[in-house]
Scaffold this active site. Structure first.
Site, mmCIF file in Angstrom:
data_model
loop_
_atom_site.group_PDB
_atom_site.id
_atom_site.type_symbol
_atom_site.label_atom_id
_atom_site.label_comp_id
_atom_site.label_asym_id
_atom_site.label_seq_id
_atom_site.Cartn_x
_atom_site.Cartn_y
_atom_site.Cartn_z
ATOM 1 N N ARG A 67 0.864 -1.187 0.000
ATOM 2 C CA ARG A 67 0.000 0.000 0.000
ATOM 3 C C ARG A 67 0.893 1.227 0.000
ATOM 4 N NH1 ARG A 67 2.382 2.079 3.706
ATOM 5 N NH2 ARG A 67 0.818 3.704 3.679
ATOM 6 N N GLY A 68 0.251 2.409 -0.137
ATOM 7 C CA GLY A 68 1.016 3.643 -0.304
ATOM 8 C C GLY A 68 1.100 3.928 -1.797
ATOM 9 N N ALA A 69 0.842 5.172 -2.171
ATOM 10 C CA ALA A 69 0.687 5.509 -3.588
ATOM 11 C C ALA A 69 1.874 5.093 -4.471
ATOM 12 C CB ALA A 69 0.389 7.001 -3.717
ATOM 13 N N ARG A 100 -7.689 -0.190 -6.823
ATOM 14 C CA ARG A 100 -7.928 0.935 -5.907
ATOM 15 C C ARG A 100 -8.026 2.210 -6.759
ATOM 16 N NH1 ARG A 100 -4.284 1.209 -0.664
ATOM 17 N NH2 ARG A 100 -6.146 2.277 0.092
ATOM 18 N N GLN A 141 -2.128 2.524 9.770
ATOM 19 C CA GLN A 141 -0.807 2.580 9.131
ATOM 20 C C GLN A 141 0.194 3.357 9.981
ATOM 21 O OE1 GLN A 141 -3.702 3.284 7.647
ATOM 22 N NE2 GLN A 141 -3.728 2.702 5.490
ATOM 23 N N ASP A 157 -1.644 10.978 -2.366
ATOM 24 C CA ASP A 157 -2.062 9.927 -3.298
ATOM 25 C C ASP A 157 -2.398 10.488 -4.664
ATOM 26 O OD1 ASP A 157 -2.737 8.902 -0.433
ATOM 27 O OD2 ASP A 157 -2.542 7.149 -1.743
ATOM 28 N N ASN A 166 -5.057 12.705 0.164
ATOM 29 C CA ASN A 166 -4.182 11.854 0.978
ATOM 30 C C ASN A 166 -5.052 11.115 1.998
ATOM 31 O OD1 ASN A 166 -1.501 10.909 1.614
ATOM 32 N ND2 ASN A 166 -1.604 12.116 3.489
ATOM 33 N N LYS A 167 -4.411 10.288 2.795
ATOM 34 C CA LYS A 167 -5.110 9.466 3.784
ATOM 35 C C LYS A 167 -6.118 10.270 4.600
ATOM 36 C CE LYS A 167 -4.927 5.965 4.210
ATOM 37 N NZ LYS A 167 -5.944 5.138 3.505
HETATM 38 O O1 MRU Z 1 -4.488 3.408 2.056
HETATM 39 P P1 MRU Z 1 -3.000 3.559 1.946
HETATM 40 O O2 MRU Z 1 -2.268 3.010 3.119
HETATM 41 O O3 MRU Z 1 -2.482 3.022 0.631
HETATM 42 O O4 MRU Z 1 -2.778 5.125 1.933
HETATM 43 C C1 MRU Z 1 -1.483 5.647 1.905
HETATM 44 C C2 MRU Z 1 -1.445 7.124 2.076
HETATM 45 O O5 MRU Z 1 -2.448 7.795 2.160
HETATM 46 C C3 MRU Z 1 -0.104 7.759 2.039
HETATM 47 O O6 MRU Z 1 -0.049 8.855 2.884
HETATM 48 C C4 MRU Z 1 0.125 8.210 0.603
HETATM 49 O O7 MRU Z 1 0.032 7.114 -0.255
HETATM 50 C C5 MRU Z 1 1.409 8.851 0.410
HETATM 51 S S1 MRU Z 1 2.634 7.644 0.548
HETATM 52 C C6 MRU Z 1 4.143 8.036 0.063
#
Ligand code: MRU
Length: 341
Positions: free
Chosen positions: A50-52, A93, A198, A239, A249-250
Site C-alpha cells: 500500500r502507499g501511492a 484501488r 498505518q 495519493d 491523501n489518507k
Molecule cells: O491506504 P494507503 O495506506 O495506501 O494510503 C497511503 C497514504 O495515504 C499515504 O499517505 C500516501 O500514499 C502517500 S505515501 C508516500
C-alpha cells in the site's frame, strides 16, 4: 534489524514481484514472491502492499508479469493479455494516481515492442527502472524538503508515507530521513491513522527500526497537540495532486491541515511528480470507500452494534490554500501552485 534507509518494499527479481507483506507488520517482517497478475491485484486490494508510489510500481510489475508469463504466439495475442492485466490492475484501488501512471508505463513499454520477446525484455527493464527511479526521486524530494526542517523540529505526519509506502526511503518520511542524514535532530508525531492503523503499525515500526525518535498519538489528539505547540511542522504524503492542486491523501489529512492553519503551523506535502494528475480537477476524483468492517470490527471483534450504518472513506482532499509547500524531486513548489508538477 532492517534499515529503512536502504531496504526495498517492492522489487522485481528474476521475473517475479517481491514485496514486504505489510498486513503482518509490526509483528512479523516477511516478504512474499508473486508470479501472477491476479496475485498482485489481490495484494493491492488487501493492502499487503500500500502507499501511492508502492502500488504504482507494484501495479506496473503486475502488468509485467502478464507479459513475461504470457504464452502468446504473436504481438496481437500479447496485446490482449496486456490489456486484460492492465484493466485488472486499474480496478484494484481508485484514488492514488500513481497506480494508473504505473500501469500505463508498463503497458506502453509492452505495446510498443515488435515481438513478444522484445516486449518481455522491454517491460522487465521498464519496471526495474521504475523501481530505481522511485528511490532516487524520494532521496531528491527528501533533500529538497529537509532544507525547510530545522534542527530540533517535531514533525506531525499522517498514515505511513515512508519507505513502506514507496519502493524505498519514503516521501514524508524521506524528508525526515534526509534531515537526519544532514545531522538534524528531528522527532515525529505519529497519529495511529484509523481505521487501518498505518501510523501505529507501519510508521512507528519504520521509525523505531531506524532509531528516529517518535511518539504515537491517537487520531483524536491531533488538535490538542497542534493547539499546544507540540508540533513545529506538518509533513504528509499524497495519493493524488490534481490540476487545481488539491491534495488527496489518507483520511485525517484534511483535519490536520485545517488545524495546522488555525494554529499557524506550516503544512507541507511531499510527493514525486508521478503523484501529480494534470488531467483531473478535485471534483473528478473518486475517493475509495472501504469495507465497513474496517471501522466496526477491531482485532476480529465487533465493537459497534450490528446493523449500524458505517461510512469508511479512505482518503480526503485538502485545498491548496492550506498548503505551504510541495516537495518534489524537481524542487519545492510554493503557492500559488502553477500548472504542471
Ligand atoms: O491506504 P494507503 O495506506 O495506501 O494510503 C497511503 C497514504 O495515504 C499515504 O499517505 C500516501 O500514499 C502517500 S505515501 C508516500
Amino acid at each position: 534489524v532492517v534499515s529503512f534507509f536502504t531496504s526495498r518494499t517492492v522489487s522485481w527479481e528474476d521475473g517475479e514481484v517481491r514485496m514486504v507483506d505489510q498486513t503482518k507488520l509490526p509483528g512479523r517482517f516477511v516478504s512474499a514472491s508473486l508470479s501472477r497478475p491476479e496475485e498482485v491485484a489481490d495484494a493491492i486490494r488487501r493492502m499487503v502492499v500500500r502507499g501511492a508510489p508502492a502500488i504504482g510500481v507494484a501495479a506496473a510489475m503486475g502488468v509485467a508479469l502478464a507479459v513475461v508469463r504470457s504464452d502468446a504466439p504473436d504481438m496481437k495475442a500479447l496485446a490482449g493479455h496486456v490489456r486484460a492485466a492492465s484493466s485488472l490492475m486499474r480496478s484494484t484501488r481508485p484514488t492514488a494516481v500513481n497506480l494508473f501512471w504505473g500501469v500505463e508505463r508498463a503497458e506502453a513499454a509492452a505495446l510498443r515492442s515488435r515481438s513478444v520477446r522484445e516486449a518481455r525484455e522491454r517491460v522487465s527493464s521498464e519496471v526495474k527502472a521504475m523501481e530505481e527511479e522511485d528511490v532516487a526521486a524520494n532521496r531528491l524530494l527528501g533533500k529538497a524538503g529537509a532544507r525547510l526542517i530545522d534542527n530540533g523540529d517535531t514533525i506531525l505526519t499522517q498514515c505511513n508515507a515512508g519507505a513502506l509506502a514507496t519502493v524505498g526511503y519514503g516521501t514524508a518520511l524521506g524528508v525526515v530521513r534526509a534531515a537526519v542524514e544532514e545531522g538534524k535532530l528531528v522527532k515525529v508525531l505519529v497519529p495511529e491513522t484509523r481505521p487501518a492503523l498505518q501510523g501505529a503499525r507501519l510508521t512507528a515500526f519504520e521509525l523505531l527500526s531506524d532509531g528516529i525518535e517518535c511518539t504515537l498519538i491517537s487520531d483524536t489528539a491531533v488538535g490538542h497537540m497542534l493547539a499546544n505547540g507540540r508540533a513545529d511542522k506538518v509533513v504528509v504524503g499524497a495519493d493524488r495532486i490534481t490540476r487545481d492542486r488539491w491534495v488527496f491523501n489518507k483520511i485525517g489529512t484534511y483535519q490536520e491541515a485545517v488545524l495546522a492553519d488555525r494554529h499557524s503551523v506550516p503544512f507541507y506535502v511531499a510527493a514525486p511528480v508521478s503523484t501529480f494528475d494534470e488531467k483531473k480537477t478535485h471534483d473528478q476524483v473518486v475517493i475509495e470507500e472501504r469495507a465497513a468492517e474496517e471501522v466496526a470490527v477491531v482485532k476480529g471483534r465487533r465493537v459497534a452494534p450490528k446493523g449500524v450504518p458505517v461510512a469508511n472513506p479512505a482518503f480526503d482532499a485538502t485545498p491548496p490554500e492550506l498548503v505551504k509547500g510541495i516537495f518534489t524531486e524537481k524542487g519545492v513548489l510554493y503557492p500559488p501552485f502553477g500548472a504542471s508538477g
